[in-house]
Design a protein around this motif. Structure first.
Motif, PDB file in Angstrom:
ATOM      1  N   ASN A   1     -18.006 -50.031 -15.577  1.00  0.00           N
ATOM      2  CA  ASN A   1     -18.932 -50.620 -14.535  1.00  0.00           C
ATOM      3  C   ASN A   1     -18.090 -51.607 -13.650  1.00  0.00           C
TER       4      ASN A   1
ATOM      5  N   VAL B   1     -32.495 -42.270 -11.739  1.00  0.00           N
ATOM      6  CA  VAL B   1     -31.316 -41.947 -12.178  1.00  0.00           C
ATOM      7  C   VAL B   1     -29.933 -42.016 -10.991  1.00  0.00           C
TER       8      VAL B   1
ATOM      9  N   ARG C   1     -27.328 -42.717 -10.818  1.00  0.00           N
ATOM     10  CA  ARG C   1     -25.695 -42.373 -10.960  1.00  0.00           C
ATOM     11  C   ARG C   1     -25.366 -41.028 -10.409  1.00  0.00           C
ATOM     12  N   SER C   2     -25.908 -40.022 -10.513  1.00  0.00           N
ATOM     13  CA  SER C   2     -25.574 -38.830  -9.620  1.00  0.00           C
ATOM     14  C   SER C   2     -26.670 -37.871  -9.759  1.00  0.00           C
TER      15      SER C   2
ATOM     16  N   GLY D   1     -27.880 -44.085 -16.564  1.00  0.00           N
ATOM     17  CA  GLY D   1     -27.814 -44.268 -15.425  1.00  0.00           C
ATOM     18  C   GLY D   1     -28.551 -44.710 -14.181  1.00  0.00           C
TER      19      GLY D   1
ATOM     20  N   ALA E   1     -26.597 -36.032 -12.983  1.00  0.00           N
ATOM     21  CA  ALA E   1     -27.080 -37.024 -14.278  1.00  0.00           C
ATOM     22  C   ALA E   1     -28.597 -37.073 -13.745  1.00  0.00           C
TER      23      ALA E   1
END
Length: 460
Positions: free
Chosen positions: A337, A447, A449-450, A279, A453
């Protein structure tokens, strides 16, 4: 095989997995003697058929063994044939260990190939008590069994350039305070569109390599473009423009992504290694740069996307459809992606379909890359941490004129048997190319990503 005189000799016995990991392994033991058990030859013979990378490595190892032994008579093959090393001449010997001797009562049951090899080594050691017999294997369990039977055992370390993965270069150096307080002398020149500093090194700077980035607490970003003794040539990169870069609508979220994007978009950089946790943005950065440079700037004619996935070598042949259709399930990260890049579009699905139709994006299996040459291509290798050093060399050498290779990987997620972070081909590549003037390595942090994550990466 017989020892020559009273002098102690060292005999390295190679396991099958060593020859698969590096088909040229028998050439890497200098003046020492190399032994290959007959059981290992039988295992190579069973694995040599097919189009998988393992089969290709087995065939290469067998060809080298055959070339080394040449026309030597059987008794010489058993005692050892000189290994020719080109201009260096003979250096060490290669012998085949025959399965003739009775099994000593104190060794292992003779029901497994690993046990057969260890039993033979026990017998060999008893025949040559003054010599050192060493089993070289990538299989930690086999090494443990060998040691339990009184046989020295080692991992194959020739292509392991680091003892601790924490020592792997990150591609940048974060300097506390101001970088300029640590230099003795500076000369600045204004060139076309860039500022270049000639800096005299002092002892309080870290070890620097070509194309390393320097980041300090004052907002300075420098790119090492030349090293001449104690003098550095540094290109001054301003932080604001770096953070406001954009390719195919994507902007970096932090300075490390900005450095990666800058390297991905530089036409003078031919190899980019991006490592980092799940991520951290490796694939989306590379994909955005790839589309930008094939669709907008036309720097490259096509994108070649591939990845190392356990099971892919065997499973791909049983999937229906063309090579592209076979590869798509394994390259879901690419399409995921693509969707992320077009999430704000009115029709995300329509935009992705448009890109897949218009962008010259080709999905390739690693097995079908061998022997090919890709000209003016943006070559994207995902999950490259699962490749051996030999496999990564095979792929990198496919890059033709005007091509750029991007290796993406997370060294904390290695799925290939007998590989770890220090023996991974991605680690090997990063270390070997740290002085390559057209290569950049960046270890992405965080990270983004979130929140989920990020928490999972640090707490699970």
């Amino acid at each position: 095989m017989e020892a020559c005189g009273p002098t102690e000799h060292t005999f390295y016995v190679l396991d099958t997995n060593v020859l698969i990991h590096d088909p040229n392994a028998l050439l890497n033991f200098e003046e020492h003697h190399v032994i290959i058990p007959m059981t290992v030859l039988e295992e190579l013979d069973k694995l040599k058929s097919g189009k998988s990378s393992t089969a290709a490595d087995c065939r290469q190892a067998i060809r080298l063994i055959d070339k080394t032994l040449g026309d030597a008579p059987p008794d010489q093959v058993e005692q050892g044939v000189a290994i020719e090393r080109g201009k260096l001449g003979p250096n060490g010997t290669l012998a085949i260990l025959m399965d003739k001797a009775p099994i000593p009562a104190h060794c292992l049951p003779n029901d497994l190939n690993d046990n057969k090899i260890i039993n033979q080594l026990c017998q060999l050691q008893s025949q040559h008590p003054d010599d050192r017999i060493v089993l070289v294997s990538k299989d930690i369990n086999m090494r443990l069994k060998a040691r339990a039977c009184g046989i020295d055992a080692e991992d194959y370390h020739t292509d392991q350039l680091l003892d601790d993965i924490a020592l792997l270069a990150r591609g940048y150096h974060e300097i506390e305070g101001s970088f300029w307080e640590r230099v003795a002398k500076v000369e600045t020149r204004q060139l076309t569109g860039q500022t270049v500093h000639q800096v005299q090194l002092t002892d309080n700077l870290p070890a620097l390599h070509i194309n390393d980035f320097i980041i300090d607490d004052q907002g300075f970003i420098g790119w090492v473009k030349g090293i001449d003794g104690s003098n550095l040539t540094i290109r001054d990169l301003h932080q604001e423009p770096m953070l406001h870069q954009e390719c195919w609508g994507l902007r970096p979220r932090d300075i490390f992504q900005a450095l990666a994007m800058y390297a991905l978009m530089d036409p003078d950089i031919h190899l980019v290694n991006l490592t980092g946790a799940a991520g951290s943005g490796k694939t989306i950065l590379a994909l955005a740069a790839a589309i930008e440079q094939t669709m907008v700037t036309k720097t490259y004619r096509r994108i070649i996307a591939t990845r190392s996935t356990q099971g892919l070598d065997e499973d791909i042949g049983f999937l229906p459809g063309t090579e592209k259709e076979k590869m798509e399930p394994w390259l879901g990260a690419i399409t995921d992606n693509l969707e992320a890049l077009h999430m704000d579009d009115e029709s995300t699905h329509g935009s992705v379909e448009y890109i897949l139709d218009r962008v010259p994006l080709q999905f390739k299996s690693l097995n079908y890359i061998r022997g090919r040459s890709f000209q003016q291509s943006f070559i994207l290798i995902d999950e490259s941490q699962n490749l051996t050093p030999h496999q990564i060399k095979t792929i990198i050498t496919r890059a033709g004129n005007g091509s750029k290779v991007i290796c993406l990987g997370n060294l904390a997620q290695i799925d290939t048997p007998y590989l770890n972070a220090t023996s991974s081909g991605l680690t090997y590549l990063t270390e070997c190319f740290k002085d390559f003037p057209h290569g950049v390595h960046i270890h992405l942090q965080g990270v983004p990503r979130s929140a989920l994550a990020e928490y999972a990466e640090t707490h699970l």
